[in-house]
Design a protein around this motif. Sequence first.
Motif, PDB file in Angstrom:
ATOM      1  N   GLN A   1       1.073  -1.252   0.155  1.00  0.00           N
ATOM      2  CA  GLN A   1      -0.001   0.037  -0.162  1.00  0.00           C
ATOM      3  C   GLN A   1       0.790   1.213  -0.071  1.00  0.00           C
ATOM      4  O   GLN A   1       1.767   1.345   0.895  1.00  0.00           O
ATOM      5  N   ASP A   2       0.554   2.302  -0.874  1.00  0.00           N
ATOM      6  CA  ASP A   2       1.378   3.364  -1.132  1.00  0.00           C
ATOM      7  C   ASP A   2       1.117   4.475  -0.055  1.00  0.00           C
ATOM      8  O   ASP A   2      -0.080   4.480   0.296  1.00  0.00           O
TER       9      ASP A   2
ATOM     10  N   PRO B   1       2.371  10.665   9.563  1.00  0.00           N
ATOM     11  CA  PRO B   1       0.929  10.731   9.955  1.00  0.00           C
ATOM     12  C   PRO B   1       0.543   9.216  10.178  1.00  0.00           C
ATOM     13  O   PRO B   1       1.382   8.404   9.386  1.00  0.00           O
ATOM     14  N   THR B   2      -0.335   8.858  10.993  1.00  0.00           N
ATOM     15  CA  THR B   2      -0.779   7.464  11.319  1.00  0.00           C
ATOM     16  C   THR B   2      -2.116   7.256  10.562  1.00  0.00           C
ATOM     17  O   THR B   2      -2.580   6.058  10.604  1.00  0.00           O
ATOM     18  N   ASN B   3      -2.769   8.362  10.214  1.00  0.00           N
ATOM     19  CA  ASN B   3      -3.911   7.951   8.999  1.00  0.00           C
ATOM     20  C   ASN B   3      -5.001   7.069   9.676  1.00  0.00           C
ATOM     21  O   ASN B   3      -5.627   6.248   9.058  1.00  0.00           O
ATOM     22  N   GLY B   4      -5.236   7.176  11.014  1.00  0.00           N
ATOM     23  CA  GLY B   4      -6.268   6.305  11.570  1.00  0.00           C
ATOM     24  C   GLY B   4      -7.030   7.245  12.655  1.00  0.00           C
ATOM     25  O   GLY B   4      -7.463   8.447  12.343  1.00  0.00           O
ATOM     26  N   ILE B   5      -7.633   6.291  13.754  1.00  0.00           N
ATOM     27  CA  ILE B   5      -8.365   6.952  14.463  1.00  0.00           C
ATOM     28  C   ILE B   5      -7.912   7.839  15.496  1.00  0.00           C
ATOM     29  O   ILE B   5      -6.579   7.553  15.911  1.00  0.00           O
ATOM     30  N   ASN B   6      -8.250   9.154  15.484  1.00  0.00           N
ATOM     31  CA  ASN B   6      -7.356  10.124  16.363  1.00  0.00           C
ATOM     32  C   ASN B   6      -7.313   9.805  17.638  1.00  0.00           C
ATOM     33  O   ASN B   6      -7.981   9.217  18.321  1.00  0.00           O
TER      34      ASN B   6
ATOM     35  N   HIS C   1      19.832   8.385   5.267  1.00  0.00           N
ATOM     36  CA  HIS C   1      19.155   8.780   4.283  1.00  0.00           C
ATOM     37  C   HIS C   1      18.108   7.743   3.850  1.00  0.00           C
ATOM     38  O   HIS C   1      18.390   6.633   4.155  1.00  0.00           O
ATOM     39  N   GLY C   2      16.971   8.253   3.083  1.00  0.00           N
ATOM     40  CA  GLY C   2      16.023   7.268   2.612  1.00  0.00           C
ATOM     41  C   GLY C   2      15.129   6.702   3.445  1.00  0.00           C
ATOM     42  O   GLY C   2      14.505   5.715   3.229  1.00  0.00           O
ATOM     43  N   PHE C   3      14.896   7.295   4.701  1.00  0.00           N
ATOM     44  CA  PHE C   3      13.959   6.767   5.678  1.00  0.00           C
ATOM     45  C   PHE C   3      12.492   6.912   5.266  1.00  0.00           C
ATOM     46  O   PHE C   3      12.229   7.945   4.563  1.00  0.00           O
ATOM     47  N   GLU C   4      11.747   5.871   5.418  1.00  0.00           N
ATOM     48  CA  GLU C   4      10.409   6.106   4.985  1.00  0.00           C
ATOM     49  C   GLU C   4       9.439   5.275   6.256  1.00  0.00           C
ATOM     50  O   GLU C   4      10.015   4.574   6.767  1.00  0.00           O
ATOM     51  N   THR C   5       8.279   5.479   6.011  1.00  0.00           N
ATOM     52  CA  THR C   5       7.561   4.584   6.707  1.00  0.00           C
ATOM     53  C   THR C   5       6.113   4.260   6.036  1.00  0.00           C
ATOM     54  O   THR C   5       6.035   4.606   4.849  1.00  0.00           O
ATOM     55  N   GLU C   6       5.744   3.114   6.476  1.00  0.00           N
ATOM     56  CA  GLU C   6       4.475   2.456   5.797  1.00  0.00           C
ATOM     57  C   GLU C   6       3.112   3.445   6.066  1.00  0.00           C
ATOM     58  O   GLU C   6       3.414   4.543   6.793  1.00  0.00           O
TER      59      GLU C   6
ATOM     60  N   PRO D   1       8.313   2.336  10.679  1.00  0.00           N
ATOM     61  CA  PRO D   1       9.409   2.373   9.785  1.00  0.00           C
ATOM     62  C   PRO D   1       9.617   1.542   8.908  1.00  0.00           C
ATOM     63  O   PRO D   1       9.517   0.389   9.120  1.00  0.00           O
ATOM     64  N   SER D   2      10.124   1.782   7.746  1.00  0.00           N
ATOM     65  CA  SER D   2      10.552   0.927   6.712  1.00  0.00           C
ATOM     66  C   SER D   2      12.128   1.476   6.291  1.00  0.00           C
ATOM     67  O   SER D   2      12.152   2.502   5.671  1.00  0.00           O
ATOM     68  N   PHE D   3      12.674   0.380   6.672  1.00  0.00           N
ATOM     69  CA  PHE D   3      14.163   0.613   6.298  1.00  0.00           C
ATOM     70  C   PHE D   3      14.900   0.117   5.003  1.00  0.00           C
ATOM     71  O   PHE D   3      16.141  -0.032   4.993  1.00  0.00           O
TER      72      PHE D   3
END
Length: 564
Positions: free
Chosen positions: A88-89, A301-306, A544-549, A554-556
């Motif tokens: 999922q993007d 952001p966690t894109n969920g229930i606040n 460098h290049g740190f991302e999250t789902e 974290p996505s390493f």
Amino acid sequence: MTDLRPPASATTIDRRSILSLGLGLGTLLTLSACTPVDDAPLTEGEPVTGGVLTYFEPQTWTLLYPPSVGFYPNGGIMNNISARLLWQDPQTLDLHPWLATELPQVNADATEYTFTIRRGVTYSDGTPLTAANVAKNFDLFGRGDEARTLPVSEQISNYERSEVLDDSRVRFHFSAPSPGFAQATSTMNAGLLSDSTLDLDAEGFGPGGALSIHTCGPFHITAETIGTKLSVRAREDYDWAPPHLEHQGRAYLDGIDFLVNNEYSVRIGAVLSGQADGVRDVQAPDEARVEEQGLRLYAKPTNGINNGINFRFRHPLLSDIRVRRALIAAIDRAEIVDKLFTPNFPLATGVVAKGAMGYKDQSGSWTHDPREANRLLDEAGWAERDAEGYRVKDGQVLALTVNTALPQPRSNEVQTLIQQQLRHVGVRLSINPGDQSKQTLDSLSLDTVQIYHSMVARADFDNLRSNYASVNRDVFLNGTGRDDAADETVDPQIDRLLEELATQPLAAKRQEAAERFQDYLVEQAYVLPFFEEPQVFSFRRRVHGFETEPVGRPSFYSTWLAGQ
């Protein structure tokens, strides 16, 4: 999905000090005054291979059984060692193939999903990914196994059975529409496991059993020190990243050391001093200091229930809607956000975050009005006061207890401020003490915790069902047959509305159902959301290049270290 799943008691690294990092607690307490600025180049450049990232979590992982990895320390590990059928993007929330060769074929009422499985994928124990193995995974995730204390995944609704069609195709059958299933296969809660791992019980998935957990992601577990450290290393043969990603093949990092210390000063100090590369859960007061020292700061952001509180209406003190409305009017959400947080924590405008599926703007639904709070409490029969100024009715004080949501940022400070705000209208609020295990146990008792502080992250409409349905997390303790409340106090409308949401096959209809449910929560004064909760990370500039789902884990896979 940040939740309150019970972690084992975290082992404090304290004065024995951050494992092999050689940093003492006394040193860390003075770091704010002496830490040098990180002035490494910020430019990305071309990725390089090599190096082990040292990364701090505030709590230790507790269970690596995929349906139970919503607790952030669990999910942060599973997200990096597992691979899933779909990807999922994190920006668009669109689904893409990963271990499936394409998006699934779905029948008209979303009761059958057919996946074609990618060839050439292997687990870290050397066994192959097959259609039969995928079927075995989802038969466990969709049904659970009570004998092994392995629960059903809260993200999979109405699961019936799997059907292996041939060597590379598997079909999943559902007893009723399950429109959230495709997205569920993209989350770390559906991280695929080898056959031998699928035979483990709950204890085997827990601390001490990490080396027996075999997955097919870009990293695999190589070492475990219970309560303090988990090491993962890159799989040299990994060559099955989602096909549409630019980065293919082996991860850039040689590995990650997941470190744990429940002393915040130790964690943030290690990163500020350069003794560690990164940390999750940077507290709001330190955001400016981190940036002043030149480090990278990410608020994902966690894109969920606040982040907010849930009023357990089955308790006698909260059964009167006037009392619930009074509590909402007495609490100043803006003061909470302004005093305790930063602009990275925007005031909630709905039950779910703006970026979440199912969002509805409900601005104006929660107005701070102490005068109205006092009027409502008087009207509800709480007009008398005791010697301390607390409201009394029939000899009983209007006294409530809220949990401390340890995975949530500054939960104790939030509740302390609310305690003061409610004191002004004569309501006594106690904050439940104890570590995570005690909080989890106490939160199951209506007599112990009447106001429940939480948030939940999942990038799908079914997030609402996961949190509020009596068959899932049941934050209201609204399930029938409980010992702590009479069945006639159950609100059946909650489950009815959530079942409608969970079984609508069309996205537009699911949006409408999600909005109806959120409107109902507001009408009944069941919830009070505070802010949209991010996950806040800090990393040294060489990272460098740190991302999250999509929900901030974290996505390493594409992370790399300069200077290798």
